[in-house]
Design an enzyme around this catalytic site. Structure first.
Site, PDB file in Angstrom:
ATOM      1  N   ASP A   1       0.714  -1.507   0.095  1.00 33.25           N
ATOM      2  CA  ASP A   1       0.105   0.154   0.230  1.00 33.25           C
ATOM      3  C   ASP A   1       0.670   1.265   0.080  1.00 33.25           C
ATOM      4  O   ASP A   1       2.091   1.255   0.901  1.00 33.25           O
ATOM      5  CB  ASP A   1      -0.753   0.282   1.178  1.00 33.25           C
ATOM      6  CG  ASP A   1      -1.424   1.530   1.285  1.00 33.25           C
ATOM      7  OD1 ASP A   1      -1.798   1.282   0.086  1.00 33.25           O
ATOM      8  OD2 ASP A   1      -1.514   1.797   2.642  1.00 33.25           O
TER       9      ASP A   1
ATOM     10  N   ASP B   1      -0.476   4.922   0.849  1.00 30.30           N
ATOM     11  CA  ASP B   1       0.060   6.063   1.732  1.00 30.30           C
ATOM     12  C   ASP B   1      -0.300   5.450   3.037  1.00 30.30           C
ATOM     13  O   ASP B   1      -0.982   4.911   3.485  1.00 30.30           O
ATOM     14  CB  ASP B   1      -1.985   6.648   1.944  1.00 30.30           C
ATOM     15  CG  ASP B   1      -1.482   7.546   0.231  1.00 30.30           C
ATOM     16  OD1 ASP B   1      -0.553   8.079  -0.045  1.00 30.30           O
ATOM     17  OD2 ASP B   1      -2.680   6.786  -0.540  1.00 30.30           O
TER      18      ASP B   1
ATOM     19  N   ASP C   1      -1.417  -0.694   6.185  1.00 27.40           N
ATOM     20  CA  ASP C   1      -1.633  -0.302   7.868  1.00 27.40           C
ATOM     21  C   ASP C   1      -3.133   1.024   7.520  1.00 27.40           C
ATOM     22  O   ASP C   1      -3.588   1.427   8.844  1.00 27.40           O
ATOM     23  CB  ASP C   1      -0.848   2.070   6.974  1.00 27.40           C
ATOM     24  CG  ASP C   1      -2.097   2.585   6.513  1.00 27.40           C
ATOM     25  OD1 ASP C   1      -2.528   3.945   7.032  1.00 27.40           O
ATOM     26  OD2 ASP C   1      -2.174   2.074   4.826  1.00 27.40           O
TER      27      ASP C   1
END
Length: 233
Positions: A12, A14, A171
């Site tokens: 991922d 961001d 995240d």
């Protein structure tokens, strides 16, 4: 073949590779303020972490009764975000080390993100990570964004890797759910530590409850080696 066998790693972007959430918050805050919502807070923004920009503006439009179309809001928000992304996005140092370590070992890698293609390109170019991560899939290229598995499955397809041989770094809870739905292993590094108890994170194979403060490139590599050696083929 790398020393990890058939393993590929999907990142991922961001909040995982780079700390870009403050830029997304500011872009959303400015857009809402322009349309008569002056008090959008970081705490309110946190519930949108891990959701694609398109889905975020659609939810904001509905929640606040904004008059412009989703397409117009998306264009405005993306423009503001890109201005910030080009000048104030930084890669997490240990994540950069991890990417460089994987590249040195010949491990196939890809970025699978809910951001726009323009935002991903700007960040990867600005941080220099693009030199290691040429394979990129964004939410615009698949039917459904996270928590659906589409973006990860497409990334695996482009790398020529079976989903079971992929390890996802994420995240956010929707991303962890997407990795699980894709049948992939997951290292979860919660951007918001208070959300580490979310049920989606319970599906992760490795959960670092302290987020980036607990992540190190060497420990992640050693976990990958152990994980690869115990994976049943």
């Amino acid at each position: 073949m790398s020393s990890l066998g058939d393993t590929s790693v999907l990142f991922d972007l961001d909040g995982t590779l780079v700390d870009s959430e403050p830029n997304y918050y500011e872009a959303n805050r400015q857009t809402l303020a322009e349309h008569g919502v002056p008090d959008f807070t970081w705490a309110q923004h946190e519930r949108f972490v891990g959701i694609s920009t398109l889905d975020t503006v659609a939810l904001l439009k509905e929640r606040y009764g904004l008059r412009p179309s989703v397409r117009e809001l998306l264009a405005t928000t993306n423009r503001r975000y890109l201005e910030l992304a080009r000048t104030s996005t930084h890669a997490y140092p240990e994540m950069r080390k991890f990417v460089e370590l994987l590249a040195g070992e010949g491990v196939p890698m890809a970025v699978a993100s809910g951001s726009s293609p323009e935002a991903i390109e700007a960040i990867l170019a600005g941080t220099g990570l693009g030199a290691y991560l040429p394979t990129v899939v964004c939410a615009d290229e698949v039917a459904r964004g996270k928590p659906a598995p589409d973006v990860f499955l497409e990334a695996a397809h482009r790398l020529g890797t079976a989903p079971a041989d992929c390890v996802v770094l994420e995240d956010a809870a929707p991303g962890a759910a997407a990795a699980h739905a894709a049948g992939m292993r997951c290292i979860a590094i919660p951007y918001i530590a208070a959300q580490s108890g979310a049920p989606e994170f319970a599906t992760a194979d490795l959960l670092l409850r302290g987020g980036q403060t607990e992540f190190t490139a060497r420990a992640a590599w050693e976990w990958l080696v152990r994980s690869a050696s115990t994976t049943v083929r």
